[in-house]
Design an enzyme around this catalytic site. Structure first.
Site, PDB file in Angstrom:
ATOM      1  N   CYS A  74       0.816  -1.225   0.000  1.00 39.20           N
ATOM      2  CA  CYS A  74       0.000   0.000   0.000  1.00 39.20           C
ATOM      3  C   CYS A  74       0.846   1.270   0.000  1.00 39.20           C
ATOM      4  CB  CYS A  74      -0.999  -0.003   1.149  1.00 39.20           C
ATOM      5  SG  CYS A  74      -0.298  -0.169   2.795  1.00 39.20           S
ATOM      6  N   ASP A 278      -7.420   5.621  -1.957  1.00 35.84           N
ATOM      7  CA  ASP A 278      -7.133   4.424  -1.168  1.00 35.84           C
ATOM      8  C   ASP A 278      -6.594   3.318  -2.078  1.00 35.84           C
ATOM      9  OD1 ASP A 278      -7.095   2.292   0.574  1.00 35.84           O
ATOM     10  OD2 ASP A 278      -9.146   2.565   1.289  1.00 35.84           O
ATOM     11  N   HIS A 280      -6.171   0.205  -1.237  1.00 35.86           N
ATOM     12  CA  HIS A 280      -6.534  -1.114  -0.716  1.00 35.86           C
ATOM     13  C   HIS A 280      -7.682  -1.756  -1.485  1.00 35.86           C
ATOM     14  CE1 HIS A 280      -4.476   0.949   2.656  1.00 35.86           C
ATOM     15  NE2 HIS A 280      -3.898  -0.239   2.773  1.00 35.86           N
TER      16      HIS A 280
END
Length: 393
Positions: A74, A278, A280
């Protein structure tokens, strides 16, 4: 559902919370919007940022390594996003907008290809992970903001098309003379390998004080990355005002950091909430393409971005800025100087003309992880062992 196991197919964009109906301005990387009258413009701006997420089924890193970065990549993806924004500004301009199924300039395709998940792409997950080995990080190990900044700086040397000058400021100090020297230098700007080991100390890959003879070299566009720690376990609330002001600067590239369990790429704020992309989400790797167009829809976030309170932010971050010209850099310096006049706001870093005598040259400390100084800096800025947790698969 755990964020690490989300896939592109399981996402339901309607589940994402829209912007609040508020009279407070929305700031996105130096641009000011009203959510009441410019919501479409806000979403178009967000969708035009390159969005790099977990991928699966890409060629094995190093030939025998991982074929997915789910659960560990990430911060690497956030590093890609902040650096991709620098390349977009460099080659397309801040006002460029991506439109779905519309042919884009060739330079857009070249920027995107630089981040594809293959070993010969300059800023690919493969290159970042393998360059990180030289920084003491095994492939598949989690990075903090400082480490990814150092790795991107080293990779940028090989990007002759962009010809960027990348400076990673250390010890919470930005030295203007060092940056001007770097941006005027045509010498390699990362690593001391270009010089004998017994030569004078080097700053950003060239000898300290070296200006070069004759006329000054043209200014190379600057990417300035500033790793910071804004508190111990939590962000000191006194930094909130200056952090938000960074997103208001036209030179802003955003912030990489996050909160326990995840790293995010922060691109702006509204009120007391940070706006972020994001990483993820696990998507299939895009097949390598040597020509335009690259299938690009999965590289753009086409739903409202995430938001989180500034108070939830982990204190270990890296702030980024892009200065195309020397005038841009001078303007940035003036804005930073004015920040000290904000009532109740605490400066996040110091801006000085010359290197303070008590500080070593910042880039010398990062040439080798055998250096105790480099290890100290990594422990200080990269809090993965304590403040971040690797997502379980």
């Amino acid at each position: 559902m755990d964020a690490a196991t989300l896939t592109y197919d399981t996402l339901r964009f309607a589940e994402f919370e829209d912007f609040p109906e508020t009279s407070e301005p929305v700031w996105i990387l130096g641009r000011k919007y009203s959510v009441l009258t410019e919501k479409d413009e806000i979403l178009a701006d967000v969708a035009s940022r390159l969005w790099f997420t977990y991928r699966k089924n890409f060629p094995a890193i190093g030939g025998t390594g991982p074929t997915s970065d789910t659960g560990w990549g990430c911060m690497l993806r956030c590093g890609q996003m902040i650096f991709a924004q620098a390349l977009v500004c460099r080659h397309l301009g801040r006002d460029w907008r991506w439109t779905q199924r519309k042919r884009q300039p060739d330079s857009y395709c070249s920027v995107l290809q630089a981040f594809l998940d293959r070993k010969d792409s300059c800023y690919s997950i493969h290159q970042i992970a393998q360059m990180g080995v030289g920084e003491g990080k095994s492939i598949g190990q989690w990075y903090g903001p400082n480490t990814v900044a150092q790795v991107l700086k080293k990779l940028a040397v090989f990007d002759t098309w962009s010809a960027l000058a990348v400076h990673v400021a250390m010890d919470n100090t930005v030295v203007m003379a060092d940056i001007r020297r770097l941006c005027r230098s045509s010498l390699p700007c990362a690593g001391a390998e270009a010089f004998p080991a017994d030569s004078e100390r080097h700053c950003n890959g060239f000898p300290a004080g070296a200006e070069g003879g004759g006329r000054a070299a043209p200014w190379r566009p600057l990417v300035l990355l500033i790793p910071l720690r804004l508190g111990l376990a939590d962000v000191n609330a006194a930094y909130a005002g200056t952090l938000k002001h960074c997103f208001r600067m036209p030179q802003s590239l955003g912030v990489i950091g996050g909160k326990p369990n995840s790293a995010h790429y922060f691109i702006g704020y509204v009120g007391e909430e940070l706006i972020y992309l994001d990483p993820h989400t696990t998507q299939p790797a895009v097949a390598a393409a040597d020509r335009c167009p690259v299938p690009d829809e999965s590289f753009h976030c086409q739903h409202p971005p995430g938001r989180m309170s500034i108070a939830e932010l982990d204190p270990s971050i890296a702030v980024g800025f892009f200065c195309e010209t020397e005038d841009d850099f001078n303007d940035w310096c003036q804005q930073v100087s004015k920040l000290s006049l904000l009532g109740g706001a605490l400066p996040m870093f110091e801006l000085v003309e010359q290197q303070p005598s008590h500080l070593a040259c910042p880039d010398v400390l990062n040439l080798s992880l055998d250096s105790s100084d480099a290890e100290r800096l990594e422990r200080f800025f990269d809090s993965e062992d304590e403040d971040f947790e690797i997502l379980s698969l």
